[in-house]
Design an enzyme around this catalytic site. Sequence first.
Site, PDB file in Angstrom:
ATOM      1  N   ASP A  48       0.773  -1.140   0.040  1.00  0.00           N
ATOM      2  CA  ASP A  48      -0.057   0.028   0.033  1.00  0.00           C
ATOM      3  C   ASP A  48       0.920   1.235   0.040  1.00  0.00           C
ATOM      4  OD1 ASP A  48       0.940  -0.117   2.566  1.00  0.00           O
ATOM      5  OD2 ASP A  48      -1.087   0.199   3.516  1.00  0.00           O
ATOM      6  N   THR A  49       2.326   1.166  -0.096  1.00  0.00           N
ATOM      7  CA  THR A  49       3.032   2.269  -0.041  1.00  0.00           C
ATOM      8  C   THR A  49       2.813   2.638  -1.547  1.00  0.00           C
ATOM      9  OG1 THR A  49       4.744   0.501  -0.672  1.00  0.00           O
ATOM     10  CG2 THR A  49       5.029   1.694   1.260  1.00  0.00           C
ATOM     11  N   ASP A  87      -1.210  -6.018  -0.478  1.00  0.00           N
ATOM     12  CA  ASP A  87      -1.524  -5.549   0.825  1.00  0.00           C
ATOM     13  C   ASP A  87      -3.106  -5.271   1.025  1.00  0.00           C
ATOM     14  OD1 ASP A  87       0.205  -4.926   2.913  1.00  0.00           O
ATOM     15  OD2 ASP A  87       0.953  -3.141   1.908  1.00  0.00           O
ATOM     16  N   LYS A 117      -1.453  -9.459   2.512  1.00  0.00           N
ATOM     17  CA  LYS A 117      -0.708  -8.889   3.998  1.00  0.00           C
ATOM     18  C   LYS A 117      -1.515  -7.770   4.416  1.00  0.00           C
ATOM     19  CE  LYS A 117       2.770  -6.044   3.626  1.00  0.00           C
ATOM     20  NZ  LYS A 117       2.668  -4.916   4.426  1.00  0.00           N
ATOM     21  N   GLU A 119      -1.904  -5.519   8.236  1.00  0.00           N
ATOM     22  CA  GLU A 119      -1.259  -5.040   9.144  1.00  0.00           C
ATOM     23  C   GLU A 119      -1.904  -5.376  10.370  1.00  0.00           C
ATOM     24  OE1 GLU A 119      -0.354  -0.742   9.006  1.00  0.00           O
ATOM     25  OE2 GLU A 119       0.713  -0.949   6.959  1.00  0.00           O
ATOM     26  N   GLU A 182       8.563  -4.358  10.942  1.00  0.00           N
ATOM     27  CA  GLU A 182       8.794  -3.214  10.642  1.00  0.00           C
ATOM     28  C   GLU A 182       9.464  -2.517  11.813  1.00  0.00           C
ATOM     29  OE1 GLU A 182       6.461  -1.072   7.743  1.00  0.00           O
ATOM     30  OE2 GLU A 182       7.617   0.865   7.893  1.00  0.00           O
TER      31      GLU A 182
END
Length: 265
Positions: A48-49, A87, A117, A119, A182
Site C-alpha cells: 500500500d506504499t 496489501d 498482507k 497490518e 517493521e
Amino acid sequence: MSRPKRITVPEFTAFKKSGHKISVLTAYDYPTARLLDEAGVECILVGDTLSMVVQGRENTLPVTVDEMIYHAEMVGRAVDRALVVVDMPFPSNHLGIHKAIETAGRILKQSRAQAVKLEGGAEQAETIQALTNAGIPVMAHCGLRPQSVHQLGGYRVQRDRENLLDDARAVTHAGAFAMVLECVPAKLAAELTAAVSIPTIGIGAGAACDGQVLVVSDLLGLTDGYVPKFAKQYANIKQTIVDAAKQFRDEVRSGAFPAKEHEYE
Ligand code: KIV
C-alpha cells in the site's frame, strides 16, 4: 504456453527451516515486476506504499481496494516465478471477518496474487484465522504499522518487547505463513525470529530476520523526499531519468534529434 513454476506459500514458509534468506521487493506495475522477477527475488509485494510512491500521497491511508487491485493485476500478470502478495489497504481488514474475506477474495480472484498482507498483531488473529480457513494465505505485518500513523503520532521504532512477542506468537498461531517486522531494534527482531516457526521479513529490523523487504523506489533511488535510515539505495535512477530527459530536451532544441536514422524514407 506453460509458464515457469511459481514459488508457493508452503515453499516460502519452508525457506526459514532451510536457512535460505528471503528477498522481497515491492512493485506496482508490469515492467518493474517483470524485472524484479527476472532478478530472482522470492516475493513481490504490491504494497500500500503505492499510495505514497506512485500516487504521491502523504501516507498509506488513502489508497483504495480497487486501486490496489488495479496495480496487483498488472504485477500478477508480469510475474512467472516470485510469490505475489498484495496489501489489504486501510481499513479493509478492520470491517469484520466477512468483509475481510470478501476483499481478500477479490484481490486473489482478480490479480493472480497468491496471498494478502495485513497490518496487525494479536488483535487481528481472528481475521487471520478466518482468511486462512477460507484458503487465503496471510502475511502478517507487526512492529511499526504505517496505517496507524495517526494513532502512533509518527513513524517510530517499536520497542515494546512483551507486546511484540504476543503479536508474533498470535499471528503465527492464527495461521499466518510469514510476517513483516517493521522498525524493530535488531536484537528484539532476532528474539522474535527465534520465537516463531514462520519467516520474519525485516524492514528496519536488522540482519537476523529470515528475509528482508525494501520499497523498490528506495532501492532504485527514485524516492522523492524523506528516505528512512533502513532503506539502502542500490541505484540512482532518478538522476538517470533527469539526465536523459535533459539530453532529449537539449537535442530537440539544437536539432540533433531526430537524426537521419530516426526518419522514415
Ligand atoms: O506497503 C509496503 O510497501 C510495505 C512494505 C514497506 C513492507 O508494507
